[in-house]
Design an enzyme around this catalytic site. Structure first.
Site, PDB file in Angstrom:
ATOM      1  N   THR A  18     -10.179  19.584  50.036  1.00 24.27           N
ATOM      2  CA  THR A  18     -10.863  20.596  49.039  1.00 24.27           C
ATOM      3  C   THR A  18     -10.006  21.890  49.164  1.00 24.27           C
ATOM      4  OG1 THR A  18     -12.467  21.107  50.735  1.00 24.27           O
ATOM      5  CG2 THR A  18     -13.067  19.185  49.086  1.00 24.27           C
ATOM      6  N   ALA A  62     -10.564  16.808  54.225  1.00 24.35           N
ATOM      7  CA  ALA A  62     -10.070  17.995  54.805  1.00 24.35           C
ATOM      8  C   ALA A  62     -10.433  19.135  53.894  1.00 24.35           C
ATOM      9  CB  ALA A  62      -8.855  17.956  55.270  1.00 24.35           C
ATOM     10  N   CYS A  63     -10.779  20.191  54.781  1.00 30.81           N
ATOM     11  CA  CYS A  63     -10.909  21.625  53.869  1.00 30.81           C
ATOM     12  C   CYS A  63     -10.294  22.567  54.917  1.00 30.81           C
ATOM     13  CB  CYS A  63     -12.257  21.839  53.416  1.00 30.81           C
ATOM     14  SG  CYS A  63     -13.572  22.112  54.780  1.00 30.81           S
ATOM     15  N   GLY A  64     -10.480  23.747  54.366  1.00 26.75           N
ATOM     16  CA  GLY A  64      -9.977  25.133  55.351  1.00 26.75           C
ATOM     17  C   GLY A  64     -10.642  25.254  56.522  1.00 26.75           C
TER      18      GLY A  64
END
Length: 98
Positions: free
Chosen positions: A57, A8-10
């Protein structure tokens, strides 16, 4: 047994794609069957069923029960990448016996 990892990231695109590719390569090298889920950090809860590991991240300041969470920025920066690869490998291999 297939391992399930959330990456997962923004925005669920750029940095999570880099991390997902690195994790896929690591698992391929060690013959670990893998299901990867890429999403935004705010969508993690949607995909938790059967998850063995979460790699983010983006900064995440919460836990997800007993699911281990690792910070995947070394896959983007290169700094600390070997230690992160080893940590992920250890977590995945340990979870095979649970």
């Amino acid at each position: 047994m297939k391992r399930k990892i959330i990456v997962a990231c923004g925005g669920a695109v750029a940095t999570s794609t880099l991390a997902a590719q690195e994790i896929q390569e690591l698992c391929d090298e060690h013959h670990i069957a893998l299901e990867l889920v890429q999403c935004r950090v705010n969508e993690i809860e949607t995909y938790l069923h059967g998850v063995d590991l979460i790699c983010t991240t983006a900064r995440v300041d919460r836990s997800f029960g007993d699911i281990p969470v690792v910070h995947g920025m070394p896959f983007v920066s290169g700094v600390g990448i070997d230690a992160l690869r080893q940590k992920i490998l250890t977590l995945l291999l340990e979870s095979r016996h649970v």
